[in-house]
Scaffold this motif. Structure first.
Motif, PDB file in Angstrom:
ATOM      1  N   THR A  41       0.827  -1.209   0.000  1.00 45.79           N
ATOM      2  CA  THR A  41       0.000   0.000   0.000  1.00 45.79           C
ATOM      3  C   THR A  41       0.856   1.250   0.000  1.00 45.79           C
ATOM      4  OG1 THR A  41      -0.169   0.182   2.419  1.00 45.79           O
ATOM      5  CG2 THR A  41      -1.800  -1.203   1.293  1.00 45.79           C
ATOM      6  N   ASP A  52      -1.837   4.220  -0.265  1.00 46.56           N
ATOM      7  CA  ASP A  52      -3.188   3.962  -0.754  1.00 46.56           C
ATOM      8  C   ASP A  52      -4.158   3.741   0.403  1.00 46.56           C
ATOM      9  OD1 ASP A  52      -2.144   4.079  -3.290  1.00 46.56           O
ATOM     10  OD2 ASP A  52      -2.111   1.900  -3.597  1.00 46.56           O
ATOM     11  N   HIS A 138      -7.925  -2.055  -1.958  1.00 49.82           N
ATOM     12  CA  HIS A 138      -6.558  -2.248  -2.451  1.00 49.82           C
ATOM     13  C   HIS A 138      -6.263  -3.731  -2.658  1.00 49.82           C
ATOM     14  CE1 HIS A 138      -2.180  -2.763  -2.096  1.00 49.82           C
ATOM     15  NE2 HIS A 138      -2.113  -1.585  -2.694  1.00 49.82           N
TER      16      HIS A 138
END
Length: 196
Positions: A41, A52, A138
């Motif tokens: 992420t 993210d 994600h």
């Protein structure tokens, strides 16, 4: 009575090595889910705030602690080995080295449990601040792990519970040993008096 105490002594020294190994394995595994779910992420490792998923910085926040945690687990294994190096597992009579080895293992186990517990609870609270909706999105997009589980954080209660139980039993065994040695010494002195 000595036979029972010697059996307990051997079992406890072996248990000390086993719980130290469990502690070591736990230190290796504690970051597993965080790595699998949060590492990707962070799109720009040079700027940890570009992510993210809000809150995923907990993975990086834990890095220094995890290094220290691993070192402490290795030290605990060495302290367990010291019990065998000083023959604490097989000595009928304890010497200074046996008391020192036992004391160091107990002190190390208690310190490590208290030290790590505090930090693990802090990082668990940080993990629970992760934006799990964004993490799920994600994970679906990139095929990474999605988890809200605090299993690896919560597992420390069992791991350190075992370490502390073995520490308490080792300390109790040392007290038992001292009492038996004093009783034996008393019987020997009584025997000398009656023979003389």
């Amino acid at each position: 009575m000595y036979k029972k105490q010697m059996t307990a002594q051997r079992i406890l020294c072996l248990a000390a090595i086993i719980v130290s190994a469990i502690f070591f394995l736990y230190s290796l595994g504690i970051m597993t889910d965080l790595y699998d779910s949060l590492y990707d992420t962070m799109r720009n490792p040079s700027n940890l705030f570009q992510t993210d998923v809000d809150g995923s910085i907990v993975y990086y926040n834990m890095q220094e602690f995890n290094r220290m945690f691993l070192m402490l687990s290795i030290v605990q294994i060495l302290l367990g080995a010291l019990l065998f190096i000083t023959n604490t597992h097989s000595r009928r009579k304890y010497y200074i080295g046996n008391y020192v080895a036992t004391g160091l293992f107990v002190a190390g186990g208690v310190y490590n449990a208290v030290f790590a517990h505090q930090y693990i609870e802090i990082f668990k609270a940080q993990f629970l601040q992760v934006d799990f909706a964004a993490l799920k999105e994600h994970a679906e997009m990139w095929g990474t792990l999605y988890t809200e589980s605090t299993f690896w954080f919560d597992l420390h209660y069992a791991v350190f519970g075992l370490v502390l139980i073995v520490c308490a039993l080792l300390a109790a065994n040392a007290v038992w040993k001292v009492r038996l040695m004093k009783a034996e010494q008393h019987l020997l002195e009584e025997g000398r008096r009656s023979a003389g």
